[in-house]
Design a protein around this motif. Structure first.
Motif, PDB file in Angstrom:
ATOM      1  N   PRO A 127       5.831  -2.695   3.810  1.00 35.58           N
ATOM      2  CA  PRO A 127       5.734  -2.679   5.280  1.00 35.58           C
ATOM      3  C   PRO A 127       4.381  -3.192   5.769  1.00 35.58           C
ATOM      4  O   PRO A 127       3.336  -2.846   5.215  1.00 35.58           O
ATOM      5  CB  PRO A 127       5.923  -1.193   5.626  1.00 35.58           C
ATOM      6  N   ASN A 128       4.442  -4.040   6.793  1.00 36.10           N
ATOM      7  CA  ASN A 128       3.224  -4.535   7.465  1.00 36.10           C
ATOM      8  C   ASN A 128       2.258  -5.193   6.485  1.00 36.10           C
ATOM      9  O   ASN A 128       1.044  -5.020   6.561  1.00 36.10           O
ATOM     10  CB  ASN A 128       2.518  -3.401   8.200  1.00 36.10           C
ATOM     11  N   GLU A 129       2.796  -5.973   5.549  1.00 39.65           N
ATOM     12  CA  GLU A 129       1.964  -6.646   4.548  1.00 39.65           C
ATOM     13  C   GLU A 129       2.531  -8.032   4.280  1.00 39.65           C
ATOM     14  O   GLU A 129       3.741  -8.230   4.258  1.00 39.65           O
ATOM     15  CB  GLU A 129       1.941  -5.833   3.249  1.00 39.65           C
ATOM     16  N   PHE A 139      -3.166  -7.173  14.282  1.00 41.14           N
ATOM     17  CA  PHE A 139      -3.306  -5.725  14.294  1.00 41.14           C
ATOM     18  C   PHE A 139      -2.186  -5.120  13.449  1.00 41.14           C
ATOM     19  O   PHE A 139      -1.062  -5.641  13.419  1.00 41.14           O
ATOM     20  CB  PHE A 139      -3.242  -5.169  15.721  1.00 41.14           C
ATOM     21  N   ASN A 140      -2.494  -4.025  12.748  1.00 36.92           N
ATOM     22  CA  ASN A 140      -1.518  -3.277  11.952  1.00 36.92           C
ATOM     23  C   ASN A 140      -0.825  -4.166  10.914  1.00 36.92           C
ATOM     24  O   ASN A 140       0.400  -4.135  10.739  1.00 36.92           O
ATOM     25  CB  ASN A 140      -0.453  -2.643  12.866  1.00 36.92           C
ATOM     26  N   PRO A 193      -6.738   7.230  -2.550  1.00 35.79           N
ATOM     27  CA  PRO A 193      -6.064   5.922  -2.435  1.00 35.79           C
ATOM     28  C   PRO A 193      -6.691   5.085  -1.334  1.00 35.79           C
ATOM     29  O   PRO A 193      -7.256   5.594  -0.383  1.00 35.79           O
ATOM     30  CB  PRO A 193      -4.618   6.306  -2.083  1.00 35.79           C
ATOM     31  N   ALA A 194      -6.620   3.729  -1.502  1.00 34.28           N
ATOM     32  CA  ALA A 194      -7.179   2.808  -0.502  1.00 34.28           C
ATOM     33  C   ALA A 194      -6.435   2.966   0.811  1.00 34.28           C
ATOM     34  O   ALA A 194      -5.212   3.158   0.833  1.00 34.28           O
ATOM     35  CB  ALA A 194      -7.059   1.370  -0.994  1.00 34.28           C
ATOM     36  N   PRO A 195      -7.162   2.921   1.931  1.00 32.81           N
ATOM     37  CA  PRO A 195      -6.496   3.089   3.228  1.00 32.81           C
ATOM     38  C   PRO A 195      -5.557   1.931   3.501  1.00 32.81           C
ATOM     39  O   PRO A 195      -5.879   0.776   3.228  1.00 32.81           O
ATOM     40  CB  PRO A 195      -7.677   3.099   4.223  1.00 32.81           C
ATOM     41  N   ARG A 196      -4.411   2.203   4.032  1.00 34.61           N
ATOM     42  CA  ARG A 196      -3.415   1.189   4.335  1.00 34.61           C
ATOM     43  C   ARG A 196      -3.039   1.285   5.807  1.00 34.61           C
ATOM     44  O   ARG A 196      -3.254   2.292   6.467  1.00 34.61           O
ATOM     45  CB  ARG A 196      -2.162   1.368   3.465  1.00 34.61           C
ATOM     46  N   VAL A 197      -2.470   0.177   6.294  1.00 36.35           N
ATOM     47  CA  VAL A 197      -2.022   0.152   7.680  1.00 36.35           C
ATOM     48  C   VAL A 197      -0.868   1.117   7.855  1.00 36.35           C
ATOM     49  O   VAL A 197       0.016   1.232   6.989  1.00 36.35           O
ATOM     50  CB  VAL A 197      -1.607  -1.283   8.059  1.00 36.35           C
ATOM     51  N   ASP A 198      -0.868   1.815   8.940  1.00 39.72           N
ATOM     52  CA  ASP A 198       0.217   2.745   9.236  1.00 39.72           C
ATOM     53  C   ASP A 198       1.504   1.967   9.458  1.00 39.72           C
ATOM     54  O   ASP A 198       1.617   1.159  10.381  1.00 39.72           O
ATOM     55  CB  ASP A 198      -0.135   3.559  10.478  1.00 39.72           C
ATOM     56  N   ALA A 199       2.473   2.206   8.576  1.00 34.33           N
ATOM     57  CA  ALA A 199       3.730   1.460   8.663  1.00 34.33           C
ATOM     58  C   ALA A 199       4.488   1.775   9.936  1.00 34.33           C
ATOM     59  O   ALA A 199       5.364   1.022  10.345  1.00 34.33           O
ATOM     60  CB  ALA A 199       4.593   1.754   7.439  1.00 34.33           C
ATOM     61  N   ALA A 200       4.169   2.895  10.566  1.00 34.04           N
ATOM     62  CA  ALA A 200       4.875   3.249  11.791  1.00 34.04           C
ATOM     63  C   ALA A 200       4.426   2.415  12.973  1.00 34.04           C
ATOM     64  O   ALA A 200       5.127   2.336  13.982  1.00 34.04           O
ATOM     65  CB  ALA A 200       4.672   4.735  12.087  1.00 34.04           C
ATOM     66  N   SER A 201       3.243   1.774  12.887  1.00 36.36           N
ATOM     67  CA  SER A 201       2.731   0.944  13.983  1.00 36.36           C
ATOM     68  C   SER A 201       3.178  -0.496  13.772  1.00 36.36           C
ATOM     69  O   SER A 201       2.930  -1.072  12.704  1.00 36.36           O
ATOM     70  CB  SER A 201       1.205   1.015  14.044  1.00 36.36           C
TER      71      SER A 201
END
Length: 335
Positions: free
Chosen positions: A126-128, A110-111, A74-82
């Motif tokens: 998240p984060n999108e 960032f993130n 899968p394509a890398p995604r931003v860590d939703a925890a950050s």
């Protein structure tokens, strides 16, 4: 000869470090002490055969297998925890943008993944999302990538807000925004404004009407129409003996008329678009004496009447020279 079983051999085994004869085959005892040259050669041959490179077909199969595995990831995604972050890089807060130039905003996030809103089946993630540009409380435009944002703004002070939002345009929770205060101007962004009167000079005798020439520096002359105040921008107020007379916005020569006889102070003051003096106050003044003669005063400090008298005197002088020349010519013609 080989010893009979049960009998002790009269030969002594070779000592450690004792070289074997080249033409003597390796005995079992010698192989335990040091590697037999023939045996070492066979072992090296087997190792070389084991380290032979793979064939081209095997290498190609391995590459295809690795490529298929990577594509399946899968394509890398931003860590939703950050939590996302948004920072404005330039211009600096509370800075001035001069000479009527547009405002150019640089930022970094960032993130956070930028996505184009309105995609079929798109939901909040998240984060999108994307970025909203808000100027003085009003939505201006939408940004879907990190870029320089150009804004053409009217003169005056403005408050800029960059806000990260979800795919449905709702703010993130918690809100992620960056703020910027700027002052737009048609004048220079820096430098101290100044004004100087070129003519007439203090102490000059003038008439009731006089042309005052002046120059301004680090200041843009603009016609006031109710716009916001801006740094190093505005117009000039003309004051006669401390009282307002008129304003000048697009020329650097002003005609003062109707001065009464006696001494008068003419002052020119730089003011903002709302007619308030700039801070600190910047002005220039001269003191002149108005003569009883009428007429506009020239840059040399002479009224139109005085200029006419000078011109008439010069004309009479020229006529006198012409007459004298004619009389001298006649005397020469007389026998």
């Amino acid at each position: 000869s080989m010893p009979v079983r049960g009998e002790k051999s009269s030969r002594r085994p070779p000592r450690e470090g004792r070289p074997l004869r080249a033409n003597r085959p390796c005995s079992q005892s010698a192989a335990k002490i040091q590697v037999c040259p023939a045996l070492a050669t066979r072992r090296r041959s087997r190792m070389v055969n084991r380290q032979m490179p793979l064939s081209a077909a095997a290498v190609a199969s391995l590459v295809l297998f690795v490529a298929a595995f990577v594509v399946a990831l899968p394509a890398p995604r931003v860590d939703a925890a950050s939590p996302p972050m948004l920072i404005i890089l330039s211009p600096a807060n509370n800075s001035a943008v001069g000479n009527g130039s547009p405002l150019l905003i640089s930022f970094i996030v960032f993130n956070f993944n930028f996505t184009q809103p309105g995609t079929n089946g798109q939901t909040n993630a998240p984060n999108e999302g994307h970025l909203h540009v808000i100027v003085d409380g009003n939505y201006t435009e939408l940004i879907v990538q990190v870029q320089t944002i150009p804004l053409s703004l009217p003169d005056g002070a403005h408050l800029i807000r960059l806000q990260l939002v979800n795919n449905d345009h709702s703010p993130l929770s918690p809100d992620v925004s960056a703020w910027l205060s700027v002052r737009m101007t048609h004048g220079p962004a820096g430098g101290a404004p100044s004004i100087t009167i070129l003519s007439p000079k203090t102490g000059t005798t003038v008439g009731p009407d006089v042309d005052v020439s002046f120059a301004v520096f680090n200041f843009a002359m603009v016609q006031p129409y109710g716009q916001k105040d801006a740094p190093n921008e505005g117009h000039v107020h003309v004051l006669i003996d401390g009282a307002y007379s008129q304003l000048v916005a697009n020329v650097e020569t002003v005609r003062v008329t109707g001065l009464s006889g006696g001494s008068h102070t003419i002052a020119l003051q730089l003011v903002n678009n709302d007619h308030t003096p700039i801070s600190p106050v910047v002005s220039a003044s001269i003191t002149v004496t108005v003569s009883s003669s009428t007429g506009t005063v020239s840059a040399a400090g002479l009224t139109t009447g005085e200029l006419g008298a000078v011109g008439l005197g010069a004309l009479n002088f020229i006529l006198l020279i012409v007459v004298l020349a004619m009389l001298r010519g006649r005397k020469k013609e007389t026998p």
